[in-house]
Design a protein around this motif. Sequence first.
Motif, mmCIF file in Angstrom:
data_model
loop_
_atom_site.group_PDB
_atom_site.id
_atom_site.type_symbol
_atom_site.label_atom_id
_atom_site.label_comp_id
_atom_site.label_asym_id
_atom_site.label_seq_id
_atom_site.Cartn_x
_atom_site.Cartn_y
_atom_site.Cartn_z
ATOM 1 N N ALA A 205 -42.249 6.365 -3.195
ATOM 2 C CA ALA A 205 -43.893 6.949 -2.590
ATOM 3 C C ALA A 205 -44.199 6.559 -1.441
ATOM 4 C CB ALA A 205 -44.647 5.703 -3.092
ATOM 5 N N PHE A 206 -44.524 7.524 -0.584
ATOM 6 C CA PHE A 206 -45.112 7.366 1.321
ATOM 7 C C PHE A 206 -46.544 7.949 1.169
ATOM 8 C CE2 PHE A 206 -42.178 10.630 0.147
ATOM 9 C CZ PHE A 206 -42.880 12.397 0.433
ATOM 10 N N ASP A 207 -46.959 8.018 2.269
ATOM 11 C CA ASP A 207 -48.196 8.261 2.891
ATOM 12 C C ASP A 207 -47.993 9.732 3.077
ATOM 13 O OD1 ASP A 207 -50.888 9.218 4.033
ATOM 14 O OD2 ASP A 207 -50.999 7.002 3.820
ATOM 15 N N TYR A 208 -48.601 10.454 2.680
ATOM 16 C CA TYR A 208 -48.450 12.502 3.201
ATOM 17 C C TYR A 208 -50.040 12.346 3.636
ATOM 18 C CZ TYR A 208 -47.658 16.531 4.487
ATOM 19 O OH TYR A 208 -47.005 18.306 5.318
ATOM 20 N N PHE A 209 -50.442 12.378 4.731
ATOM 21 C CA PHE A 209 -51.535 12.464 5.648
ATOM 22 C C PHE A 209 -52.271 12.276 4.555
ATOM 23 C CE2 PHE A 209 -48.545 14.985 8.232
ATOM 24 C CZ PHE A 209 -49.544 15.335 9.160
ATOM 25 N N GLY A 210 -52.533 10.991 4.222
ATOM 26 C CA GLY A 210 -53.630 10.360 3.231
ATOM 27 C C GLY A 210 -53.484 10.345 2.091
ATOM 28 N N ALA A 211 -52.290 11.098 1.056
ATOM 29 C CA ALA A 211 -52.338 11.357 0.071
ATOM 30 C C ALA A 211 -51.033 10.760 0.042
ATOM 31 C CB ALA A 211 -52.192 12.965 -0.337
ATOM 32 N N LEU A 212 -50.705 9.661 -1.244
ATOM 33 C CA LEU A 212 -49.773 8.760 -1.422
ATOM 34 C C LEU A 212 -48.781 10.390 -2.225
ATOM 35 C CD1 LEU A 212 -48.606 6.409 -2.784
ATOM 36 C CD2 LEU A 212 -49.635 6.542 -4.319
ATOM 37 N N THR A 213 -47.899 10.025 -1.515
ATOM 38 C CA THR A 213 -46.725 11.542 -2.337
ATOM 39 C C THR A 213 -45.389 10.733 -2.410
ATOM 40 O OG1 THR A 213 -47.542 13.127 -0.722
ATOM 41 C CG2 THR A 213 -45.915 12.696 -1.478
ATOM 42 N N GLN A 214 -45.141 10.862 -4.086
ATOM 43 C CA GLN A 214 -43.968 9.882 -5.161
ATOM 44 C C GLN A 214 -43.283 11.352 -5.077
ATOM 45 O OE1 GLN A 214 -44.919 8.833 -8.319
ATOM 46 N NE2 GLN A 214 -46.898 6.704 -7.336
ATOM 47 N N VAL A 215 -41.788 10.680 -4.691
ATOM 48 C CA VAL A 215 -40.924 11.760 -4.798
ATOM 49 C C VAL A 215 -39.422 11.091 -6.148
ATOM 50 C CG1 VAL A 215 -40.881 13.324 -3.291
ATOM 51 C CG2 VAL A 215 -40.103 11.179 -2.884
ATOM 52 N N PRO A 216 -38.684 11.931 -6.936
ATOM 53 C CA PRO A 216 -37.576 11.112 -7.529
ATOM 54 C C PRO A 216 -36.906 10.207 -6.381
ATOM 55 C CG PRO A 216 -37.687 13.291 -8.195
ATOM 56 C CD PRO A 216 -38.565 13.219 -7.062
ATOM 57 N N ALA A 217 -35.945 8.678 -6.537
ATOM 58 C CA ALA A 217 -35.882 8.037 -5.814
ATOM 59 C C ALA A 217 -34.076 8.379 -5.299
ATOM 60 C CB ALA A 217 -35.347 7.028 -6.684
ATOM 61 N N HIS A 218 -33.826 9.668 -5.750
ATOM 62 C CA HIS A 218 -32.370 10.470 -5.559
ATOM 63 C C HIS A 218 -32.564 10.996 -4.686
ATOM 64 C CE1 HIS A 218 -33.686 12.744 -8.922
ATOM 65 N NE2 HIS A 218 -33.055 13.581 -8.437
ATOM 66 N N TYR A 219 -33.718 11.816 -4.595
ATOM 67 C CA TYR A 219 -34.262 12.131 -3.223
ATOM 68 C C TYR A 219 -34.199 11.656 -1.604
ATOM 69 C CZ TYR A 219 -36.707 16.180 -5.594
ATOM 70 O OH TYR A 219 -36.765 17.316 -6.585
ATOM 71 N N THR A 220 -33.826 10.144 -2.259
ATOM 72 C CA THR A 220 -34.265 9.674 -0.854
ATOM 73 C C THR A 220 -31.952 9.033 -0.408
ATOM 74 O OG1 THR A 220 -33.703 7.367 -1.819
ATOM 75 C CG2 THR A 220 -35.571 7.897 -1.644
ATOM 76 N N VAL A 221 -32.198 8.345 1.213
ATOM 77 C CA VAL A 221 -30.654 8.312 1.411
ATOM 78 C C VAL A 221 -31.028 7.943 2.605
ATOM 79 C CG1 VAL A 221 -30.565 11.041 1.613
ATOM 80 C CG2 VAL A 221 -31.428 10.060 3.496
#
Length: 141
Positions: free
Chosen positions: A89-105
């Motif tokens: 998860a990360f904060d995208y302009f005040g909104a919690l955004t979640q992406v699948p862990a396999h998107y991370t590097v």
Amino acid sequence: MEAIVRFRYFDPLQQSTVEGELTAGTDVAELVSVVTQLRASCSPEVELSGRDGSSLVLGVSHDRAVVLWTSADGTTRHSVGSAAGDRVAFDYFGALTQVPAHYTVPLTAALTAAGGYVEAFSSAGDGAAPMSWASVPLAVD
């Protein structure tokens, strides 16, 4: 002509968007360091915008990051990594955004890619962002 890539991120402490310009790829790591110190539990993202209309978003989660790239023609791509786990998860302009862990590097690879994005707009570059970086594999959304 110097590289000019616009950046913006949401400062959760001030409840406002911070904007500015980067002129060198080496500035990306310092910018990300500042942004990730704003909130320990969920870091704000950093959005970079090139003069060709493309953009690159870095969503940082501890020592990993997701790279979301939109080309000038509107095609979107995301980074592809091998991290285990459910979601980040990360904060995208005040909104919690979640992406699948396999998107991370690894964060270092994401910083290298973002620095390359900024450098693509330098006087030595052709003014167009690359569609991929050696440090970060991308998949079309």
